[in-house]
Design a protein around this motif. Structure first.
Motif, PDB file in Angstrom:
ATOM      1  N   MET A 104       0.838  -1.202   0.000  1.00 51.53           N
ATOM      2  CA  MET A 104       0.000   0.000   0.000  1.00 51.53           C
ATOM      3  C   MET A 104       0.868   1.246   0.000  1.00 51.53           C
ATOM      4  O   MET A 104       0.599   2.215  -0.737  1.00 51.53           O
ATOM      5  CB  MET A 104      -0.935  -0.007   1.208  1.00 51.53           C
ATOM      6  N   GLY A 105       1.916   1.255   0.807  1.00 52.67           N
ATOM      7  CA  GLY A 105       2.806   2.404   0.840  1.00 52.67           C
ATOM      8  C   GLY A 105       3.501   2.629  -0.491  1.00 52.67           C
ATOM      9  O   GLY A 105       3.657   3.769  -0.934  1.00 52.67           O
ATOM     10  N   GLN A 106       3.897   1.544  -1.164  1.00 54.27           N
ATOM     11  CA  GLN A 106       4.531   1.675  -2.473  1.00 54.27           C
ATOM     12  C   GLN A 106       3.575   2.291  -3.491  1.00 54.27           C
ATOM     13  O   GLN A 106       3.973   3.154  -4.279  1.00 54.27           O
ATOM     14  CB  GLN A 106       4.993   0.300  -2.969  1.00 54.27           C
ATOM     15  N   VAL A 107       2.318   1.837  -3.480  1.00 51.01           N
ATOM     16  CA  VAL A 107       1.339   2.360  -4.435  1.00 51.01           C
ATOM     17  C   VAL A 107       1.098   3.843  -4.187  1.00 51.01           C
ATOM     18  O   VAL A 107       1.094   4.653  -5.123  1.00 51.01           O
ATOM     19  CB  VAL A 107       0.014   1.580  -4.338  1.00 51.01           C
ATOM     20  N   ARG A 108       0.912   4.204  -2.936  1.00 52.22           N
ATOM     21  CA  ARG A 108       0.631   5.606  -2.609  1.00 52.22           C
ATOM     22  C   ARG A 108       1.798   6.511  -2.984  1.00 52.22           C
ATOM     23  O   ARG A 108       1.602   7.593  -3.547  1.00 52.22           O
ATOM     24  CB  ARG A 108       0.315   5.719  -1.118  1.00 52.22           C
ATOM     25  N   VAL A 109       3.020   6.069  -2.698  1.00 55.73           N
ATOM     26  CA  VAL A 109       4.193   6.863  -3.057  1.00 55.73           C
ATOM     27  C   VAL A 109       4.329   6.974  -4.570  1.00 55.73           C
ATOM     28  O   VAL A 109       4.658   8.043  -5.112  1.00 55.73           O
ATOM     29  CB  VAL A 109       5.459   6.252  -2.429  1.00 55.73           C
ATOM     30  N   ALA A 110       4.056   5.866  -5.284  1.00 58.61           N
ATOM     31  CA  ALA A 110       4.149   5.891  -6.745  1.00 58.61           C
ATOM     32  C   ALA A 110       3.147   6.883  -7.331  1.00 58.61           C
ATOM     33  O   ALA A 110       3.478   7.638  -8.256  1.00 58.61           O
ATOM     34  CB  ALA A 110       3.898   4.493  -7.305  1.00 58.61           C
ATOM     35  N   LEU A 111       1.919   6.900  -6.812  1.00 58.30           N
ATOM     36  CA  LEU A 111       0.916   7.834  -7.303  1.00 58.30           C
ATOM     37  C   LEU A 111       1.361   9.277  -7.092  1.00 58.30           C
ATOM     38  O   LEU A 111       1.239  10.121  -7.989  1.00 58.30           O
ATOM     39  CB  LEU A 111      -0.419   7.586  -6.612  1.00 58.30           C
ATOM     40  N   ARG A 112       1.888   9.560  -5.928  1.00 60.83           N
ATOM     41  CA  ARG A 112       2.338  10.927  -5.645  1.00 60.83           C
ATOM     42  C   ARG A 112       3.508  11.327  -6.549  1.00 60.83           C
ATOM     43  O   ARG A 112       3.545  12.444  -7.080  1.00 60.83           O
ATOM     44  CB  ARG A 112       2.751  11.059  -4.177  1.00 60.83           C
ATOM     45  N   ALA A 113       4.457  10.424  -6.703  1.00 62.11           N
ATOM     46  CA  ALA A 113       5.643  10.743  -7.494  1.00 62.11           C
ATOM     47  C   ALA A 113       5.281  10.952  -8.965  1.00 62.11           C
ATOM     48  O   ALA A 113       5.710  11.923  -9.595  1.00 62.11           O
ATOM     49  CB  ALA A 113       6.670   9.629  -7.351  1.00 62.11           C
ATOM     50  N   LEU A 114       4.468  10.059  -9.513  1.00 55.82           N
ATOM     51  CA  LEU A 114       4.122  10.152 -10.926  1.00 55.82           C
ATOM     52  C   LEU A 114       3.137  11.284 -11.196  1.00 55.82           C
ATOM     53  O   LEU A 114       3.048  11.776 -12.324  1.00 55.82           O
ATOM     54  CB  LEU A 114       3.551   8.820 -11.410  1.00 55.82           C
ATOM     55  N   ALA A 115       2.406  11.734 -10.177  1.00 57.01           N
ATOM     56  CA  ALA A 115       1.496  12.872 -10.353  1.00 57.01           C
ATOM     57  C   ALA A 115       2.256  14.153 -10.636  1.00 57.01           C
ATOM     58  O   ALA A 115       1.679  15.113 -11.163  1.00 57.01           O
ATOM     59  CB  ALA A 115       0.613  13.038  -9.111  1.00 57.01           C
ATOM     60  N   SER A 116       3.544  14.190 -10.317  1.00 59.88           N
ATOM     61  CA  SER A 116       4.351  15.358 -10.650  1.00 59.88           C
ATOM     62  C   SER A 116       4.724  15.372 -12.133  1.00 59.88           C
ATOM     63  O   SER A 116       5.163  16.393 -12.658  1.00 59.88           O
ATOM     64  CB  SER A 116       5.631  15.379  -9.807  1.00 59.88           C
ATOM     65  N   VAL A 117       4.519  14.225 -12.793  1.00 61.76           N
ATOM     66  CA  VAL A 117       4.813  14.112 -14.223  1.00 61.76           C
ATOM     67  C   VAL A 117       3.559  14.322 -15.054  1.00 61.76           C
ATOM     68  O   VAL A 117       3.583  14.988 -16.088  1.00 61.76           O
ATOM     69  CB  VAL A 117       5.428  12.730 -14.531  1.00 61.76           C
ATOM     70  N   THR A 118       2.441  13.772 -14.605  1.00 64.51           N
ATOM     71  CA  THR A 118       1.168  13.924 -15.302  1.00 64.51           C
ATOM     72  C   THR A 118       0.039  14.026 -14.293  1.00 64.51           C
ATOM     73  O   THR A 118      -0.008  13.262 -13.331  1.00 64.51           O
ATOM     74  CB  THR A 118       0.892  12.757 -16.262  1.00 64.51           C
ATOM     75  N   ALA A 119      -0.870  14.978 -14.516  1.00 66.22           N
ATOM     76  CA  ALA A 119      -2.016  15.144 -13.642  1.00 66.22           C
ATOM     77  C   ALA A 119      -3.266  14.495 -14.223  1.00 66.22           C
ATOM     78  O   ALA A 119      -4.320  14.514 -13.589  1.00 66.22           O
ATOM     79  CB  ALA A 119      -2.287  16.634 -13.387  1.00 66.22           C
ATOM     80  N   ASP A 120      -3.148  13.929 -15.427  1.00 67.58           N
ATOM     81  CA  ASP A 120      -4.291  13.250 -16.028  1.00 67.58           C
ATOM     82  C   ASP A 120      -4.528  11.919 -15.310  1.00 67.58           C
ATOM     83  O   ASP A 120      -3.622  11.065 -15.298  1.00 67.58           O
ATOM     84  CB  ASP A 120      -4.028  13.000 -17.514  1.00 67.58           C
ATOM     85  N   PRO A 121      -5.701  11.705 -14.687  1.00 64.55           N
ATOM     86  CA  PRO A 121      -5.913  10.487 -13.892  1.00 64.55           C
ATOM     87  C   PRO A 121      -5.708   9.199 -14.670  1.00 64.55           C
ATOM     88  O   PRO A 121      -5.148   8.227 -14.136  1.00 64.55           O
ATOM     89  CB  PRO A 121      -7.351  10.634 -13.410  1.00 64.55           C
ATOM     90  N   GLY A 122      -6.161   9.155 -15.930  1.00 62.43           N
ATOM     91  CA  GLY A 122      -6.000   7.940 -16.714  1.00 62.43           C
ATOM     92  C   GLY A 122      -4.546   7.614 -16.986  1.00 62.43           C
ATOM     93  O   GLY A 122      -4.105   6.468 -16.831  1.00 62.43           O
ATOM     94  N   GLU A 123      -3.774   8.628 -17.392  1.00 63.88           N
ATOM     95  CA  GLU A 123      -2.356   8.409 -17.660  1.00 63.88           C
ATOM     96  C   GLU A 123      -1.600   8.102 -16.378  1.00 63.88           C
ATOM     97  O   GLU A 123      -0.682   7.269 -16.361  1.00 63.88           O
ATOM     98  CB  GLU A 123      -1.757   9.643 -18.336  1.00 63.88           C
ATOM     99  N   LEU A 124      -1.992   8.755 -15.279  1.00 64.33           N
ATOM    100  CA  LEU A 124      -1.334   8.511 -14.001  1.00 64.33           C
ATOM    101  C   LEU A 124      -1.519   7.062 -13.567  1.00 64.33           C
ATOM    102  O   LEU A 124      -0.562   6.396 -13.142  1.00 64.33           O
ATOM    103  CB  LEU A 124      -1.890   9.463 -12.944  1.00 64.33           C
ATOM    104  N   LEU A 125      -2.741   6.547 -13.660  1.00 69.88           N
ATOM    105  CA  LEU A 125      -2.976   5.155 -13.276  1.00 69.88           C
ATOM    106  C   LEU A 125      -2.244   4.204 -14.219  1.00 69.88           C
ATOM    107  O   LEU A 125      -1.727   3.167 -13.782  1.00 69.88           O
ATOM    108  CB  LEU A 125      -4.469   4.848 -13.267  1.00 69.88           C
ATOM    109  N   ALA A 126      -2.181   4.533 -15.500  1.00 68.22           N
ATOM    110  CA  ALA A 126      -1.472   3.677 -16.450  1.00 68.22           C
ATOM    111  C   ALA A 126       0.014   3.599 -16.117  1.00 68.22           C
ATOM    112  O   ALA A 126       0.619   2.513 -16.137  1.00 68.22           O
ATOM    113  CB  ALA A 126      -1.679   4.193 -17.874  1.00 68.22           C
TER     114      ALA A 126
END
Length: 281
Positions: A104-126
């Motif tokens: 869970m911690g890895q997923v949450r950190v990954a979402l935060r880190a990659l959100a700095s690259v793209t704010a589009d929810p679909g691309e972020l989840l991909a």
């Protein structure tokens, strides 16, 4: 002679039972320690502070499942994005052990880190999905990610195998958004995640949940979603805060007889500011 052997056998049996009892207590203490560690790990990974913006209210609730010696991997999160919008996620990791809590911690950190690259929810989840697949962790997570534009009230949302979210407006409309999503994170390389667009209207709310809130031995998923929808309807009519609605939803979670974590994230508009229309300069 026979009596002496019986006494010896009885004493040997008592010794064996004593040894087994001591060992069982030691194992139970070790497992309890693992559960306590996992719970502390979970709580430590949840955000300490939520974003504060005029007109926007965020309310959260979380209860770890410690039924027996199980512990899960639910989370919620909300944080500012580089473009001034707010990112919000909620999710649930497969499994009920310390490994699930760590993942869970890895997923949450990954979402935060990659959100700095793209704010589009679909691309972020991909991107997050492909990263987790590359880790080959034998675990997966369901997730909803929302991006709120605080200037217009526009909400862009994508789901990865997660249960639908709920919305309600001050004019009496409400519903469960069960539009198509993508697969859970960490399962299929190259998966895509459709984006749905909403609008957070004045006095309205959106409620993001994990299934531990609305599904359990005492309540089906459909009935649980219907009950949360009713709570959201009452909240917007009564002018309840997002915190108050989150507390009400968590009370429902206590009644479903679930053996899973339960988490809720509520985003609402308190009428304190007026949105700018997307077409305005």
């Amino acid at each position: 002679m026979f009596r002496s052997r019986s006494v010896d056998d009885g004493e040997e049996l008592l010794d064996r039972l004593g040894t087994m009892t001591t060992r069982a207590r030691e194992l139970a203490a070790i497992q309890r320690s693992r559960v306590e560690l996992a719970v502390e790990l979970q709580r430590g990974m949840l955000p300490r502070d939520l974003p504060h913006l005029p007109g926007i209210q965020l309310g959260v609730g979380y209860t770890p499942a410690t039924h027996g010696l199980n512990v899960g991997g639910d989370w919620y999160d909300a944080f500012p994005l580089p473009d001034g919008s707010i990112g919000m996620s909620i999710g649930d990791v497969q499994g009920h052990n310390i490994e699930a809590a760590a993942f869970m911690g890895q997923v949450r950190v990954a979402l935060r880190a990659l959100a700095s690259v793209t704010a589009d929810p679909g691309e972020l989840l991909a991107r997050t999905n492909d990263l987790l697949v590359s880790l080959d962790a034998d675990l997966f997570a369901t997730c909803t990610f929302m991006r709120l534009d605080p200037r217009t009230g526009t909400l862009d949302c994508a789901r990865a195998g997660h249960i639908p979210h709920i919305w309600a407006t001050a004019d009496g409309r409400s519903g469960v958004d069960d539009r198509e999503g993508g697969p859970p994170l960490g399962v299929l390389q190259g998966a895509t995640f459709p984006v749905a667009r909403h609008r957070l209207t004045e006095g309205g709310v959106f409620v993001l949940l994990t299934d531990g809130v609305v599904e359990g031995p005492s309540l089906s998923l459909d009935d649980g979603l219907a009950q949360v929808t009713r709570l959201a309807e009452i909240a917007v009519v009564a002018g309840m805060s997002s915190d108050a609605l989150a507390r009400a939803v968590m009370k429902l979670a206590d009644s479903v007889g679930h053996e899973d974590d339960a988490a809720v994230l509520v985003v609402g508009h308190d009428g304190g500011t007026r949105w700018r229309r997307p077409t305005d300069p």
